[in-house]
Design a protein around this motif. Structure first.
Motif, PDB file in Angstrom:
ATOM      1  N   THR A 196       8.353  54.464  47.747  1.00  0.00           N
ATOM      2  CA  THR A 196       9.309  55.368  48.002  1.00  0.00           C
ATOM      3  C   THR A 196       8.944  56.733  47.782  1.00  0.00           C
ATOM      4  O   THR A 196       7.794  57.115  47.466  1.00  0.00           O
ATOM      5  CB  THR A 196      10.399  55.029  46.898  1.00  0.00           C
ATOM      6  OG1 THR A 196      10.122  55.029  45.697  1.00  0.00           O
ATOM      7  CG2 THR A 196      11.422  53.754  47.428  1.00  0.00           C
ATOM      8  N   ARG A 251      14.483  50.151  52.987  1.00  0.00           N
ATOM      9  CA  ARG A 251      15.466  49.104  52.011  1.00  0.00           C
ATOM     10  C   ARG A 251      15.057  49.612  50.597  1.00  0.00           C
ATOM     11  O   ARG A 251      16.305  49.326  49.642  1.00  0.00           O
ATOM     12  CB  ARG A 251      15.053  47.764  52.126  1.00  0.00           C
ATOM     13  CG  ARG A 251      15.505  47.026  53.442  1.00  0.00           C
ATOM     14  CD  ARG A 251      15.420  45.497  53.745  1.00  0.00           C
ATOM     15  NE  ARG A 251      15.809  45.291  54.813  1.00  0.00           N
ATOM     16  CZ  ARG A 251      14.947  45.136  55.876  1.00  0.00           C
ATOM     17  NH1 ARG A 251      13.535  45.743  55.928  1.00  0.00           N
ATOM     18  NH2 ARG A 251      15.154  44.685  57.214  1.00  0.00           N
ATOM     19  N   MET A 252      14.250  50.312  50.265  1.00  0.00           N
ATOM     20  CA  MET A 252      14.102  51.072  48.785  1.00  0.00           C
ATOM     21  C   MET A 252      14.332  52.632  49.117  1.00  0.00           C
ATOM     22  O   MET A 252      15.143  53.218  48.235  1.00  0.00           O
ATOM     23  CB  MET A 252      12.953  50.901  48.270  1.00  0.00           C
ATOM     24  CG  MET A 252      12.526  49.519  47.808  1.00  0.00           C
ATOM     25  SD  MET A 252      11.085  48.961  47.003  1.00  0.00           S
ATOM     26  CE  MET A 252      10.078  49.274  48.217  1.00  0.00           C
ATOM     27  N   ASP A 279      24.530  53.572  53.696  1.00  0.00           N
ATOM     28  CA  ASP A 279      25.399  52.846  52.891  1.00  0.00           C
ATOM     29  C   ASP A 279      24.959  51.264  52.671  1.00  0.00           C
ATOM     30  O   ASP A 279      25.068  50.663  51.922  1.00  0.00           O
ATOM     31  CB  ASP A 279      26.540  52.788  53.679  1.00  0.00           C
ATOM     32  CG  ASP A 279      27.383  54.206  53.450  1.00  0.00           C
ATOM     33  OD1 ASP A 279      26.940  55.057  52.423  1.00  0.00           O
ATOM     34  OD2 ASP A 279      28.258  54.440  54.237  1.00  0.00           O
ATOM     35  N   VAL A 321      21.890  50.359  52.180  1.00  0.00           N
ATOM     36  CA  VAL A 321      20.896  50.037  51.231  1.00  0.00           C
ATOM     37  C   VAL A 321      21.512  50.244  49.665  1.00  0.00           C
ATOM     38  O   VAL A 321      21.992  51.105  49.063  1.00  0.00           O
ATOM     39  CB  VAL A 321      19.864  51.093  51.398  1.00  0.00           C
ATOM     40  CG1 VAL A 321      18.630  51.011  50.321  1.00  0.00           C
ATOM     41  CG2 VAL A 321      19.196  51.306  52.756  1.00  0.00           C
ATOM     42  N   PRO A 322      21.269  48.963  48.995  1.00  0.00           N
ATOM     43  CA  PRO A 322      21.918  48.789  47.790  1.00  0.00           C
ATOM     44  C   PRO A 322      20.903  49.157  46.794  1.00  0.00           C
ATOM     45  O   PRO A 322      19.731  49.344  47.099  1.00  0.00           O
ATOM     46  CB  PRO A 322      22.338  47.170  47.641  1.00  0.00           C
ATOM     47  CG  PRO A 322      21.185  46.799  48.403  1.00  0.00           C
ATOM     48  CD  PRO A 322      20.959  47.759  49.492  1.00  0.00           C
ATOM     49  N   TRP A 323      21.597  49.613  45.397  1.00  0.00           N
ATOM     50  CA  TRP A 323      20.915  49.969  44.494  1.00  0.00           C
ATOM     51  C   TRP A 323      20.229  48.741  43.917  1.00  0.00           C
ATOM     52  O   TRP A 323      20.674  47.658  43.777  1.00  0.00           O
ATOM     53  CB  TRP A 323      21.368  50.571  43.119  1.00  0.00           C
ATOM     54  CG  TRP A 323      20.695  50.974  41.901  1.00  0.00           C
ATOM     55  CD1 TRP A 323      20.570  50.248  40.805  1.00  0.00           C
ATOM     56  CD2 TRP A 323      19.789  51.898  41.954  1.00  0.00           C
ATOM     57  NE1 TRP A 323      19.719  50.684  39.950  1.00  0.00           N
ATOM     58  CE2 TRP A 323      18.967  51.620  40.561  1.00  0.00           C
ATOM     59  CE3 TRP A 323      19.494  53.157  42.537  1.00  0.00           C
ATOM     60  CZ2 TRP A 323      18.170  52.632  40.232  1.00  0.00           C
ATOM     61  CZ3 TRP A 323      18.547  54.072  42.256  1.00  0.00           C
ATOM     62  CH2 TRP A 323      17.923  53.803  40.955  1.00  0.00           C
ATOM     63  N   ASP A 324      18.666  48.894  43.857  1.00  0.00           N
ATOM     64  CA  ASP A 324      18.039  47.536  43.354  1.00  0.00           C
ATOM     65  C   ASP A 324      16.889  47.714  42.534  1.00  0.00           C
ATOM     66  O   ASP A 324      15.594  48.111  43.145  1.00  0.00           O
ATOM     67  CB  ASP A 324      17.225  46.695  44.690  1.00  0.00           C
ATOM     68  CG  ASP A 324      16.873  45.291  44.180  1.00  0.00           C
ATOM     69  OD1 ASP A 324      16.694  44.968  43.255  1.00  0.00           O
ATOM     70  OD2 ASP A 324      16.193  44.924  45.060  1.00  0.00           O
ATOM     71  N   SER A 353      12.002  49.590  41.580  1.00  0.00           N
ATOM     72  CA  SER A 353      12.458  48.472  42.495  1.00  0.00           C
ATOM     73  C   SER A 353      11.294  47.409  42.482  1.00  0.00           C
ATOM     74  O   SER A 353      11.594  46.172  42.970  1.00  0.00           O
ATOM     75  CB  SER A 353      12.644  48.872  43.897  1.00  0.00           C
ATOM     76  OG  SER A 353      13.723  49.659  43.943  1.00  0.00           O
ATOM     77  N   GLN A 378      15.571  54.676  51.312  1.00  0.00           N
ATOM     78  CA  GLN A 378      16.924  55.263  51.788  1.00  0.00           C
ATOM     79  C   GLN A 378      18.188  54.810  50.882  1.00  0.00           C
ATOM     80  O   GLN A 378      19.326  55.149  51.663  1.00  0.00           O
ATOM     81  CB  GLN A 378      17.122  54.832  53.192  1.00  0.00           C
ATOM     82  CG  GLN A 378      16.182  55.258  54.146  1.00  0.00           C
ATOM     83  CD  GLN A 378      15.862  56.959  54.040  1.00  0.00           C
ATOM     84  OE1 GLN A 378      16.873  57.460  54.413  1.00  0.00           O
ATOM     85  NE2 GLN A 378      14.650  57.174  53.542  1.00  0.00           N
ATOM     86  N   TYR A 379      17.871  54.400  49.770  1.00  0.00           N
ATOM     87  CA  TYR A 379      19.232  54.638  49.000  1.00  0.00           C
ATOM     88  C   TYR A 379      19.675  55.822  48.760  1.00  0.00           C
ATOM     89  O   TYR A 379      18.991  56.784  48.319  1.00  0.00           O
ATOM     90  CB  TYR A 379      18.909  53.798  47.317  1.00  0.00           C
ATOM     91  CG  TYR A 379      20.090  54.124  46.705  1.00  0.00           C
ATOM     92  CD1 TYR A 379      20.994  53.055  46.414  1.00  0.00           C
ATOM     93  CD2 TYR A 379      20.289  55.150  45.715  1.00  0.00           C
ATOM     94  CE1 TYR A 379      22.096  53.188  45.795  1.00  0.00           C
ATOM     95  CE2 TYR A 379      21.487  55.387  44.860  1.00  0.00           C
ATOM     96  CZ  TYR A 379      22.468  54.404  45.012  1.00  0.00           C
ATOM     97  OH  TYR A 379      23.400  54.555  44.437  1.00  0.00           O
ATOM     98  N   PRO A 428      13.797  53.927  43.528  1.00  0.00           N
ATOM     99  CA  PRO A 428      14.533  54.225  44.812  1.00  0.00           C
ATOM    100  C   PRO A 428      14.805  55.486  45.237  1.00  0.00           C
ATOM    101  O   PRO A 428      15.054  56.428  44.089  1.00  0.00           O
ATOM    102  CB  PRO A 428      15.637  53.420  44.601  1.00  0.00           C
ATOM    103  CG  PRO A 428      15.419  52.480  43.579  1.00  0.00           C
ATOM    104  CD  PRO A 428      14.480  53.094  42.713  1.00  0.00           C
TER     105      PRO A 428
END
Length: 335
Positions: free
Chosen positions: A131, A93-94, A101, A103-106, A53, A96-97, A80
């Motif tokens: 992470t 935000r990284m 729900d 937290v988007p994949w990034d 990320s 807890q992917y 992530p």
């Protein structure tokens, strides 16, 4: 998202069991583990963490690693996912992917050879941080194998929630790691992370025994792990392991589900340092709240200051081949 073959799994009662972390998830075909980034597909396990990320430069002091190659620049990645669900996590935000729900994949795929080439050009190392790096063990192995001919090391900032199998594999590829040991109280550790503390202490012990340089961080969370009474068991356990192990006392700041809580007080950090000294720990650090003195390394023999640090950077290092220039006492570390 790209799924790639994962390591550390075995058949188990008609399922495929992941043996990376102590949860040891046993998965049916198509199921994803508690971490959210390892899944079963057919008879194999796959990982989504051959990706990052972030990709940026900082220094090894920021991991924090204070007794490992001071001043070394680190090309830092973050795949992530996490095995913990810490309610105070500033990187949620990284991390807890797959668990939350919202937290988007990034993340973007990583080319190990490209990363190593960039790190080698600056005589740096590669760090996996922010992470949980153990979930990116496949990426770690690839980076370490690509980096070895170029002198590029891999370091981790980890929660230490690893199985003995994962410790054995990581120890062959990770040169240094800072492990979070949040508390040894079972109830409080489960409240903070959703997991038991015992495997963390066992893993950091195993990593040390297998040649990895280990430092430890403990966030001082008011009401849970900030008072001398709460910190003393951790200090005592570390001192029993090795009085020379560096211990970083981290000021907790309100974040994630603890927004609105008070940050750790300066008085609590000062008391934590005193507690650590009382239990015999020689190298205790507080990054910012106690000023430059809180970041300095003292000779365990004559107590002269031998390494001074700025915030997230090396100041001066007067050690001569890892020894105090005044009295010749060796200082623990990989200098």
């Amino acid at each position: 998202m790209r799924w790639t073959p994962a390591v550390l799994h075995r058949p188990h009662d008609g399922r495929v069991q992941c043996v990376l972390c102590p949860f040891r998830c046993s998965l049916k075909d198509g199921e994803t583990g508690r971490c959210g980034v390892r899944r079963r597909t057919g008879d194999r396990l796959e990982t989504a963490t051959f990706a990052s990320s972030v990709r940026h430069w900082d220094t090894v002091e920021r991991k924090p690693l204070y007794h490992f190659r001071p001043g070394t620049p680190c090309l830092t990645l973050a795949a992530p996912g996490c095995t913990f669900a810490c309610d105070y996590c500033i990187n949620h935000r990284m991390s807890q992917y797959g668990r939350e729900d919202s937290v988007p994949w990034d993340a973007e795929p990583v080319d190990p050879a490209e990363v190593v080439a960039e790190a080698a050009a600056r005589a740096g190392c590669v760090a996996i941080s922010y992470t949980e790096p153990s979930l990116a063990l496949e990426l770690t192995v690839a980076l370490a194998e690509s980096g070895a001919p170029h002198g590029v090391d891999v370091v981790w900032k980890s929660n230490g929630f690893l199985t003995p199998e994962a410790v054995a594999l990581a120890a062959r590829h990770v040169v240094a790691v800072n492990v979070d040991l949040k508390t040894l109280d079972e109830r409080d550790h489960r409240e903070l992370t959703g997991a038991r503390p015992g495997p963390v202490l066992e893993a950091l012990t195993g990593l040390r025994e297998q040649g990895v340089w280990v430092e430890v961080s403990t966030p001082l969370i008011p009401g849970i792990a900030a008072s001398p009474e709460q910190l003393r068991p951790v200090a005592r356990a570390l001192a029993a392991l090795d009085p020379g192990i560096p211990w970083h006392l981290v000021r907790a700041t309100p974040a994630h589900h603890r927004t609105g809580h008070a940050p750790t007080s300066v008085a609590a950090l000062e008391a934590g340092v005193r507690t650590a000294r009382e239990e015999g720990l020689r190298h205790v650090y507080v990054e910012r709240a106690l000023g430059a003195e809180g970041r300095a390394t003292a000779c365990p023999g004559c107590r002269s200051t031998v390494v001074e640090r700025d915030i997230w950077a090396l100041g001066t290092n007067t050690l001569a081949s890892g020894r105090c220039p005044h009295c010749g006492t060796p200082v623990e570390g990989r200098w």
